[in-house]
Design a protein around this motif. Structure first.
Motif, PDB file in Angstrom:
ATOM      1  N   ARG A 130      -9.044   1.186  -3.265  1.00  0.00           N
ATOM      2  CA  ARG A 130      -8.745   2.623  -3.165  1.00  0.00           C
ATOM      3  C   ARG A 130      -9.618   3.181  -2.040  1.00  0.00           C
ATOM      4  NH1 ARG A 130      -9.319   5.476  -8.762  1.00  0.00           N
ATOM      5  NH2 ARG A 130     -11.031   3.996  -8.768  1.00  0.00           N
ATOM      6  N   ARG A 145      -5.501   6.181  -0.109  1.00  0.00           N
ATOM      7  CA  ARG A 145      -4.489   5.121  -0.084  1.00  0.00           C
ATOM      8  C   ARG A 145      -4.889   4.024  -1.055  1.00  0.00           C
ATOM      9  NH1 ARG A 145      -1.016   2.522   4.729  1.00  0.00           N
ATOM     10  NH2 ARG A 145      -0.042   4.519   4.326  1.00  0.00           N
ATOM     11  N   ILE A 146      -3.909   3.526  -1.794  1.00  0.00           N
ATOM     12  CA  ILE A 146      -4.121   2.392  -2.680  1.00  0.00           C
ATOM     13  C   ILE A 146      -3.540   1.159  -2.001  1.00  0.00           C
ATOM     14  CG2 ILE A 146      -1.977   2.588  -3.996  1.00  0.00           C
ATOM     15  CD1 ILE A 146      -5.406   1.896  -5.554  1.00  0.00           C
ATOM     16  N   GLU A 147      -4.257   0.048  -2.102  1.00  0.00           N
ATOM     17  CA  GLU A 147      -3.813  -1.187  -1.455  1.00  0.00           C
ATOM     18  C   GLU A 147      -3.965  -2.348  -2.422  1.00  0.00           C
ATOM     19  OE1 GLU A 147      -4.833  -2.448   2.831  1.00  0.00           O
ATOM     20  OE2 GLU A 147      -6.211  -3.624   1.582  1.00  0.00           O
ATOM     21  N   HIS A 177       0.831  -1.215   0.000  1.00  0.00           N
ATOM     22  CA  HIS A 177       0.000   0.000   0.000  1.00  0.00           C
ATOM     23  C   HIS A 177       0.855   1.250   0.000  1.00  0.00           C
ATOM     24  CE1 HIS A 177       0.597   0.029   4.407  1.00  0.00           C
ATOM     25  NE2 HIS A 177       0.252  -1.245   4.382  1.00  0.00           N
ATOM     26  N   CYS A 194      -2.723  -0.610 -11.448  1.00  0.00           N
ATOM     27  CA  CYS A 194      -1.939  -1.161 -10.341  1.00  0.00           C
ATOM     28  C   CYS A 194      -1.830  -2.675 -10.441  1.00  0.00           C
ATOM     29  CB  CYS A 194      -2.562  -0.756  -9.007  1.00  0.00           C
ATOM     30  SG  CYS A 194      -2.347   0.990  -8.603  1.00  0.00           S
ATOM     31  N   ASP A 247       0.243   5.917  -0.133  1.00  0.00           N
ATOM     32  CA  ASP A 247      -0.636   7.087  -0.201  1.00  0.00           C
ATOM     33  C   ASP A 247      -0.518   7.733  -1.570  1.00  0.00           C
ATOM     34  OD1 ASP A 247      -1.525   6.789   2.424  1.00  0.00           O
ATOM     35  OD2 ASP A 247       0.216   7.871   3.207  1.00  0.00           O
ATOM     36  N   ARG A 277      -3.749  -6.410  -2.589  1.00  0.00           N
ATOM     37  CA  ARG A 277      -3.660  -7.720  -1.936  1.00  0.00           C
ATOM     38  C   ARG A 277      -3.667  -8.760  -3.049  1.00  0.00           C
ATOM     39  NH1 ARG A 277      -5.010  -8.019   3.601  1.00  0.00           N
ATOM     40  NH2 ARG A 277      -5.637  -5.998   4.482  1.00  0.00           N
TER      41      ARG A 277
END
Length: 243
Positions: A146, A163-165, A105, A122, A107, A167
């Motif tokens: 997001r 924030r982008i995450e 992750h 992403c 920002d 998984r």
């Protein structure tokens, strides 16, 4: 660049509490972990072993990473965790005996966060990082999230943040070991050059290097070495976070 340092954490023990480097641990897993620990990473990437989850597989090993700015800069641009799982008996969902699981992750600037294609981009960074290094893999799965935060009351002066995450998990393809011609006593563990392939161990070092490429890309860092055409990174974020 520096190699991964540290020792196997207690969480990397086998199901009976045996150390991952002990005789009761599968040789394939030991080779895979040794390869991870020998990877050299970019100076912006701080990489360390961390206790892995115990219930996802009989054997596991985990690394955590933080990507910072230029040398001496404490700004955290991205962070993540990579877990290597191993089940000697194989796993139907994995279609293999090894699995890599990650959480990454970072920002984002508001204008970047508003891009409707950001999740697809992403995800393509992950698959593209693996393919750019020529790493075979299968059964990829994951999510791109997001999340935006707006602040109120005593925190109302803070700017909104996003924030982008990522998984994700995937199966690193390995080279199946040859079947013995006939039953017999247990053979010595393969050693020396080519031992990992004879044990059916995937290129875990290559997968870790590709994962670090993903971290640097989502952090907004340019590719290592010469500029690569067609590679787009997120702009580096404003507002450093003290570590």
């Amino acid at each position: 660049m520096a190699a991964v340092q540290g020792h196997l954490s207690n969480g990397a023990d086998g199901p009976d509490g045996t150390d991952a480097g002990g005789e009761d641990t599968p040789p394939a897993f030991r080779h895979a972990v040794t390869a991870l620990r020998g990877v050299r990473v970019r100076p912006e990437v701080e990489l360390d072993p961390t206790p892995p989850p115990r219930r996802l597989a009989p054997y596991s090993y985990a690394l955590e990473a933080v990507v910072t700015g230029a040398a001496g800069d404490d700004e955290e641009l991205a962070e993540g965790r990579l877990i290597l799982l191993h089940d000697p008996a194989g796993h139907d969902a994995w279609r293999g005996t090894f699995r890599l699981v990650t959480l990454v992750h970072a920002d984002l600037e508001p204008e970047i966060a508003a891009d409707p294609l950001l999740p697809e981009v992403c995800w393509s960074w992950l698959t593209g990082a693996l393919e750019a290094r020529g790493l075979p893999y299968g059964e990829p799965s994951g999510t791109v999230t997001r999340a935006s935060s707006h602040y109120f009351g005593a925190m109302g002066e803070r700017e909104p943040s996003t924030r982008i995450e990522i998984r994700a998990s995937w199966t690193p393809s390995d080279h199946p070991p040859p079947e013995p011609a006939h039953p017999g006593p247990r053979r010595p563990e393969p050693t020396g050059e080519g031992a990992a392939e004879r044990l059916g161990v995937p290129d875990t070092a290559g997968h870790l290097a590709a994962w670090c490429d993903l971290l640097c890309q989502i952090a907004g860092l340019p590719p290592a070495g010469a500029t690569e055409a067609g590679v787009v990174s997120l702009p580096q974020r404003r507002g450093p976070q003290a570590r």
